[in-house]
Write an enzyme that holds these catalytic residues in place. Structure first.
Site, short mmCIF file in Angstrom:
data_model
loop_
_atom_site.label_atom_id
_atom_site.label_comp_id
_atom_site.label_asym_id
_atom_site.label_seq_id
_atom_site.Cartn_x
_atom_site.Cartn_y
_atom_site.Cartn_z
CB THR A 127 1.17 -7.72 -10.99
OG1 THR A 127 1.33 -8.90 -10.17
CG2 THR A 127 1.51 -8.07 -12.42
CB SER A 128 -0.45 -6.69 -6.88
OG SER A 128 -1.13 -6.46 -5.67
CG ASP A 129 0.83 -4.64 -2.33
OD1 ASP A 129 0.18 -3.71 -2.84
OD2 ASP A 129 0.50 -5.19 -1.26
CB ALA B 298 3.50 -2.97 -9.73
#
Length: 327
Positions: free
Chosen positions: A304-306, A308
């Site tokens: 998720t987030s960075d 990802a």
């Protein structure tokens, strides 16, 4: 067929045990080779009772509690205490751990892969291998950590990447990609993307090492997660002008790690496949064979987030067919 003791490659060929096209007694076995960018690997086993891969021995109930795990001596925490705290904080930072939000009911360690509720606390036994990925300079030192559950399916091997979001430590994606993978018998490889929790206390000249413990920067040398680039004289002058300052890896490493998030994720996959062979593959002439390869290990890049962003970058840069899917 798995053999219980090392044997000569030529005897396997002659006996017809290994069905390889054109197998000859003079052929060189396909040995497992450690990637050049992988440092010293530390492997720890967790029994799923006192401690485990997914929850750090806390289980669903303790993860849900607002009371964090205790440290016997805050000035001298142990590796196990730091690991437990890292998993606890990573879980609570990434998902809603309230019952009203669905934790322990719709998701969480006690909810199985099919969504069924379990009476257990969700502890996962297995082994954990941790090392640095580096280019030989000791400056990158990307923390990478592979978890292999004891019920890993060797007949249908799967691996999920779990890069941390933001500047979080290596366990940053344990509650998301990590939990999903372990429940399904997949191995999961975490990485901090080269940003991590490297903190150089300039006043005391202490740094984090791979196990999270603090050491003198000079003593730690290349085992440091991050040490600011400065001579002793420069450091003394800076401390005199600006006392009590801390340099952080993400901001001050001068490595521009974001440029290489995809590369680091691909290297984490290569490290994982190497370790799967070191863990499970047959030994010939005191060396493990390379039976696990990109061609027969299902690899899902995720997070998720960075984290990802790192997975997407890895897929875009994958020229060797390491990654099979993206989530």
């Amino acid at each position: 067929m798995l053999l219980s003791r090392p044997v000569k490659w030529s005897s396997l060929c002659m006996a017809g045990v290994i069905a390889l096209a054109g197998c000859k007694a003079t052929e060189t076995p396909d040995y497992n080779v450690k990637p050049s960018f992988v440092g010293t690997v530390t492997v720890t086993s967790y029994d799923g009772s006192g401690d485990d891969l997914l929850t750090g021995g806390l289980g669903k109930t303790a993860l849900q509690s607002s009371t964090s795990p205790t440290v016997a001596d805050p000035a001298n925490p142990t590796f196990a205490e730091l690991r437990r705290l890292a998993i606890y904080n990573s879980y609570r930072a990434a998902v809603d751990t309230s019952t009203a939000g669905g934790f322990g009911v719709l998701y969480g360690p006690n909810v199985d892969a099919n969504g069924g509720l379990s009476t257990s606390e969700g502890l996962v036994p297995g082994v954990e291998a941790v090392t640095y990925l580096d280019d030989g300079t000791g400056k990158r030192n990307v923390t990478v950590l592979l978890q292999i559950p004891s019920f890993f399916n060797r007949a249908a091997p799967c691996l999920v990447t779990a890069a941390s979001g933001g500047s979080r430590g290596v366990y940053g994606a344990v509650a998301t990609a990590g939990e999903w993978a372990l429940k399904r018998g997949c191995a999961v490889v975490y990485l901090d993307k080269g940003t991590g929790v490297g903190a150089h206390d300039l006043a005391t000249n202490t740094v984090n090492t791979l196990d999270g413990l603090r050491k003198d920067a000079t003593t730690a040398a290349n085992t440091s997660n991050f040490t600011a680039t400065a001579t002793a004289a420069e450091l003394a002058a800076y401390n005199a002008a600006f006392p009590n300052r801390i340099a952080l890896k993400h901001a001050h490493s001068q490595q521009n790690s974001e440029r290489d998030w995809g590369l680091f994720t691909l290297q984490a996959v290569e490290f994982s496949i190497y370790m799967l062979n070191e863990t499970f593959s047959q030994v010939i002439n005191n060396q493990h064979l390379r039976s696990f390869k990109a061609a027969n290990v299902l690899v899902i890049a995720s997070s998720t987030s960075d984290g990802a962003a790192a997975a997407i970058s890895a897929l875009e840069q994958d020229t060797e067919g390491l990654i099979d899917g993206l989530a």
